[in-house]
Structure formats: C-alpha cells, structure tokens
Design a protein around this motif. Structure first.
Motif, PDB file in Angstrom:
ATOM      1  N   ASP A 257       0.833  -1.200   0.000  1.00 51.60           N
ATOM      2  CA  ASP A 257       0.000   0.000   0.000  1.00 51.60           C
ATOM      3  C   ASP A 257       0.869   1.251   0.000  1.00 51.60           C
ATOM      4  O   ASP A 257       1.973   1.260   0.530  1.00 51.60           O
ATOM      5  CB  ASP A 257      -1.041   0.029   1.131  1.00 51.60           C
ATOM      6  CG  ASP A 257      -0.625  -0.644   2.400  1.00 51.60           C
ATOM      7  OD1 ASP A 257      -1.524  -1.012   3.181  1.00 51.60           O
ATOM      8  OD2 ASP A 257       0.577  -0.826   2.611  1.00 51.60           O
TER       9      ASP A 257
ATOM     10  N   SER B  48      -3.355   3.658  -2.625  1.00 48.92           N
ATOM     11  CA  SER B  48      -3.365   2.532  -3.554  1.00 48.92           C
ATOM     12  C   SER B  48      -2.845   1.298  -2.849  1.00 48.92           C
ATOM     13  O   SER B  48      -2.011   1.401  -1.942  1.00 48.92           O
ATOM     14  CB  SER B  48      -2.467   2.819  -4.765  1.00 48.92           C
ATOM     15  OG  SER B  48      -2.876   3.970  -5.457  1.00 48.92           O
ATOM     16  N   CYS B  49      -3.322   0.156  -3.274  1.00 49.25           N
ATOM     17  CA  CYS B  49      -2.828  -1.114  -2.740  1.00 49.25           C
ATOM     18  C   CYS B  49      -2.764  -2.112  -3.879  1.00 49.25           C
ATOM     19  O   CYS B  49      -3.792  -2.419  -4.493  1.00 49.25           O
ATOM     20  CB  CYS B  49      -3.749  -1.615  -1.638  1.00 49.25           C
ATOM     21  SG  CYS B  49      -3.301  -3.238  -0.997  1.00 49.25           S
TER      22      CYS B  49
ATOM     23  N   TYR C 249      -8.126   1.130  -4.604  1.00 50.51           N
ATOM     24  CA  TYR C 249      -7.844   2.530  -4.305  1.00 50.51           C
ATOM     25  C   TYR C 249      -8.785   3.027  -3.209  1.00 50.51           C
ATOM     26  O   TYR C 249      -9.918   2.538  -3.067  1.00 50.51           O
ATOM     27  CB  TYR C 249      -8.054   3.399  -5.539  1.00 50.51           C
ATOM     28  CG  TYR C 249      -7.229   2.990  -6.721  1.00 50.51           C
ATOM     29  CD1 TYR C 249      -7.775   2.189  -7.729  1.00 50.51           C
ATOM     30  CD2 TYR C 249      -5.907   3.395  -6.854  1.00 50.51           C
ATOM     31  CE1 TYR C 249      -7.022   1.809  -8.821  1.00 50.51           C
ATOM     32  CE2 TYR C 249      -5.143   3.016  -7.946  1.00 50.51           C
ATOM     33  CZ  TYR C 249      -5.708   2.219  -8.928  1.00 50.51           C
ATOM     34  OH  TYR C 249      -4.958   1.837 -10.005  1.00 50.51           O
TER      35      TYR C 249
ATOM     36  N   VAL D  13      -5.488  -3.944  -8.178  1.00 51.85           N
ATOM     37  CA  VAL D  13      -5.204  -2.780  -7.342  1.00 51.85           C
ATOM     38  C   VAL D  13      -6.521  -2.239  -6.785  1.00 51.85           C
ATOM     39  O   VAL D  13      -7.526  -2.162  -7.502  1.00 51.85           O
ATOM     40  CB  VAL D  13      -4.487  -1.682  -8.145  1.00 51.85           C
ATOM     41  CG1 VAL D  13      -4.312  -0.427  -7.289  1.00 51.85           C
ATOM     42  CG2 VAL D  13      -3.134  -2.171  -8.632  1.00 51.85           C
TER      43      VAL D  13
ATOM     44  N   ARG E 113     -11.725  -0.238  -7.543  1.00 52.08           N
ATOM     45  CA  ARG E 113     -10.779  -1.318  -7.849  1.00 52.08           C
ATOM     46  C   ARG E 113     -10.461  -1.324  -9.319  1.00 52.08           C
ATOM     47  O   ARG E 113     -11.267  -0.874 -10.142  1.00 52.08           O
ATOM     48  CB  ARG E 113     -11.371  -2.668  -7.439  1.00 52.08           C
ATOM     49  CG  ARG E 113     -12.473  -3.200  -8.357  1.00 52.08           C
ATOM     50  CD  ARG E 113     -13.390  -4.134  -7.645  1.00 52.08           C
ATOM     51  NE  ARG E 113     -14.237  -4.915  -8.559  1.00 52.08           N
ATOM     52  CZ  ARG E 113     -15.287  -4.460  -9.225  1.00 52.08           C
ATOM     53  NH1 ARG E 113     -15.621  -3.196  -9.133  1.00 52.08           N
ATOM     54  NH2 ARG E 113     -16.008  -5.273  -9.989  1.00 52.08           N
TER      55      ARG E 113
ATOM     56  N   ARG F 269      -5.166  10.004  -2.205  1.00 51.88           N
ATOM     57  CA  ARG F 269      -5.622   8.736  -2.758  1.00 51.88           C
ATOM     58  C   ARG F 269      -4.615   7.657  -2.394  1.00 51.88           C
ATOM     59  O   ARG F 269      -3.432   7.748  -2.741  1.00 51.88           O
ATOM     60  CB  ARG F 269      -5.785   8.801  -4.275  1.00 51.88           C
ATOM     61  CG  ARG F 269      -6.458   7.557  -4.828  1.00 51.88           C
ATOM     62  CD  ARG F 269      -6.754   7.625  -6.298  1.00 51.88           C
ATOM     63  NE  ARG F 269      -5.602   7.267  -7.117  1.00 51.88           N
ATOM     64  CZ  ARG F 269      -5.681   6.706  -8.315  1.00 51.88           C
ATOM     65  NH1 ARG F 269      -6.872   6.423  -8.826  1.00 51.88           N
ATOM     66  NH2 ARG F 269      -4.595   6.446  -9.013  1.00 51.88           N
TER      67      ARG F 269
ATOM     68  N   CYS G  36      -4.142  -1.837   3.992  1.00 46.02           N
ATOM     69  CA  CYS G  36      -4.908  -2.557   2.984  1.00 46.02           C
ATOM     70  C   CYS G  36      -5.084  -4.016   3.429  1.00 46.02           C
ATOM     71  O   CYS G  36      -4.231  -4.552   4.155  1.00 46.02           O
ATOM     72  CB  CYS G  36      -4.111  -2.492   1.682  1.00 46.02           C
ATOM     73  SG  CYS G  36      -4.699  -3.513   0.350  1.00 46.02           S
TER      74      CYS G  36
ATOM     75  N   GLY H 163       0.662   5.900  -0.957  1.00 49.46           N
ATOM     76  CA  GLY H 163      -0.147   7.080  -1.212  1.00 49.46           C
ATOM     77  C   GLY H 163      -0.404   7.952  -0.008  1.00 49.46           C
ATOM     78  O   GLY H 163      -1.016   9.021  -0.119  1.00 49.46           O
TER      79      GLY H 163
END
Length: 121
Positions: A6, A21-22, A80, A78, A72, A19, A96, A8
């Motif tokens: 993860d 992300s993962c 979000y 990924v 997603r 935002r 995440c 961001g």
C-alpha cells in the motif's frame, strides 16, 4: 499467499484529499474482497471501507461515508481509496487487506504494511 503493497499516504491539511493505492502480488478472485482498515495512535484498528472483487459492492464505516470512495482495477489487482474532505481525526496508519469472502465484518487474511496519513488542522 498474496503480498500487498500500500502507498499514497502523506501529510495534508484539513479539507484536503489523498488517494491510497494497494497492489496485490497475485490475481484477486471474484469471491474475494479488498479494503482498508486504519489505526490511530493508542486506538484499536478499525474498519474503513471494503469492496467485493466480483460485483463491486462497497461498504463504508459511518465515519467516512460521503467523504471516502473505494474502487478497484480488476486487471491490475489494485484497490484505491479516494479520501476527500479529510479531518484531523482521519490521521492514522491505513492498512490494505484481502478477505477471502465479502462480508460486512471483514476477517482479513492478508495485510499490507501500512501507509501513514496525517491531517493537520
């Protein structure tokens, strides 16, 4: 097994946006769910949001409804988390997760390493 990375997080003023992300290391199955928990200093880890990988159904904690949006990318595996109208109380480490089924009370099987979100007043 799946590894989650993860990213961001950062420092933002109240009212701002971030935002998260993962990215997952393997394909996420349609029966799985992905999402986010968070943990503030001195507090327990709490659920933030999740999304069913197959149908895209979303769940949110009451504290973030209307401000956060989970999404997603199935092709990239990924997930979000778009966070708007951030408040100082959103300050936490965000983790995440992958759950092996989609449910209102997630039981994560895998966790990311966490990304720090700090909201200044």
């Amino acid at each position: 097994q799946v590894q989650l990375v993860d990213s961001g997080g950062g420092l933002v003023q109240a009212g701002g946006s971030l935002r998260l992300s993962c990215a997952a290391s393997r394909r996420i199955f349609s029966s799985d769910a992905m999402g986010w928990f968070r943990q503030a200093p001195g507090k327990e880890r709490e659920f933030v949001a999740s999304i069913s990988w197959g149908g895209g159904v979303e769940y949110y904690a009451d504290s973030v409804k209307g401000r956060f949006t989970i999404s997603r990318d199935n092709a990239k595996n990924v997930v979000y988390l778009q966070m708007n109208s951030l408040k100082p109380e959103d300050t936490a480490v965000y983790y995440c997760f992958v759950d092996l089924q989609f449910r209102q009370r997630p039981a994560p099987a895998y966790w990311g390493q966490g990304t720090q979100v700090t909201v200044s007043s």
